[in-house]
Write a protein that holds these residues in place. Structure first.
Motif: not given
Lengths: 406, 406
Positions: A257-261, A285-288, A270-274, A264
């Motif tokens: 459930p943790i939507h991160g870049w 999720v985030g930067t490794p 840099m799209d608007a939607t996940y 994606q």
């Protein structure tokens, strides 16, 4: 089973001389003559990792700076696939990142997302605290009952029949259990437990923290659904190194459930939607944490070089010897063995029960043997065949014997 | 405002000679003569950090092994409080750990937990992708409407009046916004935006990624509620270093939802039930990434040594010079400035708009000037006064001018 003859220190020395993995001990920093029996807590530092981290710091971050991302960006999946080969998982199912607890939280939600009708989540009795906390938190968020799976005896592993009974009414969405119990070292039968859960419509989320790098694993073949695992124990990746997360390919529709870049599908559009990645990258999720991933990579490389078969063989031999030594020397002194006798049902640490567990660990420390204590009454001695010697284990048992006999 | 006289390279050199922070440039590894204008993406490596990481690896992990936890266990709060002093937050409100995205997810849920009646969550327009993904994911989980806060002009910051309008009906629980926009460098008024949100019953969750270590911050005084921030940009903590999370003391009852053993009030009691820490430690989850935390500590130490006032002063001067240089040299060539003219409304990078943005960045790279491009038409030049020289910024503008005039 009949008592084995008590091994002597000369026996332990002979086993070390014959150990095909003995040469790996020198690949770690600073062990020298010490008996470090806490590979199940924080694995020691491989020399190659020290070099790799220094090179990354100086030449990667310090030299290439932002251009370094060309080689770092896919580390979570590259290292993940490599961990996957070690645990019997085909590519695209394992990533490395976040802490074990965060991975647990993500995968528990993912598993439950496939069972919107579930009314309960189950967790093994005496499970590691952070696992229980995650289960309680997620259950509260999703308004689910928490069921506790009774263990096979007080010290045994989670067993298929208990899982079947706990899930019999079809209400349980996910069962959370450690493959190897942090306290007693009891090891579950992954295939049997998975089958029992599946028969009741549940998935199993395995915590492999005390199993990965310690015992042979075959996640795909054993029908594993979801798994997480710590890399700073038997994989020697350093304190707080990122954790593994496994999601079987057939469960690719179960999204965390943790939507991160980093999860994606086209990260830099840099799209608007996940839009989730189709494979295990959705678990990112985030930067490794780059340095941590490189340390995992080196830790796995050592295991590959040693070979999983040799690691399993030496590991079993070390457990057998320390078990036999403890049986002969300590049972008469009031110590009980919490770890199962069946080699297939135990991991790579021996758990001894005695009311003076804490004092025993302190006494061992005075002798230069590093072990640990788990309240109220457990002493743990880990056998990590990449760096543990047979004599280290023997000396630990002898140290306890001397202290109790004094 | 009237055009300032165009600065010459001699002017930039004079500013460098007078720069009270110029000596800090040598505290970084490998910058030599290069113009590295990406402190807003990945800050360069401080020499002290290289030494600290090497010592940790060899003497901490490699030497003390598991006993090292005596000094590592409280790093998330010890480093957190130190970051807190840098951002105007009293003790017990900041922790460091996890990725920025995971922190966002945790704090957004925490903020919404205090507003069970909320029907919507708001996010600034053109927000950084991972922030938008987190908002969308959390909103879907909690069945909330997502509202977009229009920005002050196409390039401006999120403004108080827009927040007031978005939240006017009292439906919004939390507003998510970057203090400094990653694209244009526009900087919001934290106090005014917070007050506007509060008046409508909403909290603000600030993303400080492009602000922390870049501009003076006063979280407590400005009425901040919740905040996260990246440490590998202006805080120079290395790729994938752990992120900060701030929760104002008055919001200590707002709990994040990932229940882990590092957020438990008595971590090693192995208690059956999760009891949250009373302060920011509830924001902790799993085992902290020790090396990353030490790198954050060193990055903050450099900022403390330089002093926030001096950093702010030199930072403003660098932004003024690069703004004046770009205005004089580039506006006649079809470049637009996306960054606001008001020094109080901008962070530490200048964003230039031109249809050939990507080619311009490539041309700069050929000249040894490292800048970056954000699709479709933005060139970003970061002024990080700890290591950026005035001439670096001047040379970047001149490089663009030459390329466009060619």
């Amino acid at each position: 089973m009949p008592a084995a003859p008590a091994p002597t220190r000369a026996d332990a020395e002979a086993l070390d001389r014959a150990d095909p993995l003995a040469r790996f001990r020198d690949r770690f920093v600073g062990l020298d003559g010490s008996a470090y029996l806490m590979g199940n807590s924080l694995g020691p530092l491989p020399a190659a990792t020290e070099d790799r981290l220094a090179a990354f710091t100086r030449e990667g971050w310090g030299g290439r700076r932002v251009e370094g991302w060309e080689e770092w960006l896919d580390l979570p999946t590259r290292v993940g696939d490599r961990v996957g080969r070690l645990v019997g998982a085909g590519p695209g199912q394992v990533v490395v990142g976040d802490s074990t607890t965060v991975q647990l939280h993500k995968l528990l939600h993912a598993g439950l997302s496939g069972r919107p009708d579930a009314r309960a989540v189950a967790v093994a009795d005496d499970e590691f605290p952070t696992d229980r906390y995650v289960v309680d938190g997620v259950a509260a968020d999703r308004d689910l009952e928490v069921r506790v799976v009774p263990l096979d005896g007080c010290d045994g592993p989670v067993a298929a029949d208990a899982v079947a009974r706990t899930c019999a009414d079809g209400a349980v969405g996910v069962v959370v259990a450690s493959l190897v119990r942090y306290r007693t070292g009891a090891r579950a039968d992954m295939a049997a437990v998975s089958a029992a859960a599946h028969a009741a419509g549940a998935l199993v989320l395995w915590d492999l923290s005390h199993a990965v790098g310690a015992v042979p694993l075959a996640l795909d073949a054993d029908g594993a659904d979801l798994a997480v695992g710590c890399t700073y124990k038997y994989l020697n990746a350093g304190p707080g190194a990122p954790a593994l997360a496994y999601r079987a390919r057939r469960h690719a529709h179960l999204h965390q459930p943790i939507h991160g870049w980093f999860g994606q599908v086209d990260q830099f559009a840099m799209d608007a939607t996940y839009a989730p990645q189709p494979d295990a990258r959705q678990l990112l999720v985030g930067t490794p944490p780059v340095a941590g991933l490189l340390a995992v990579d080196e830790g796995v490389a050592l295991h590959e070089e040693a070979g999983v078969d040799a690691l399993a063989e030496v590991g079993r031999a070390q457990m057998r010897m320390v078990w036999d030594a403890a049986t002969a020397a300590l049972l008469p002194l009031g110590v009980a063995l919490a770890t199962p006798a069946d080699p297939a049902r135990r991991g790579q640490h021996l758990a001894l029960r005695h009311p003076d567990a804490r004092a025993l660990v302190d006494a061992l420390a005075d002798d230069g043997v590093v072990a640990d204590h788990r309240a109220p009454d457990i002493v743990r001695l880990a056998a990590a065949p990449l760096h543990t010697r047979f004599v280290d284990l023997w000396d630990a048992v002898e140290g306890i014997r001397r202290h109790l006999a004094a």
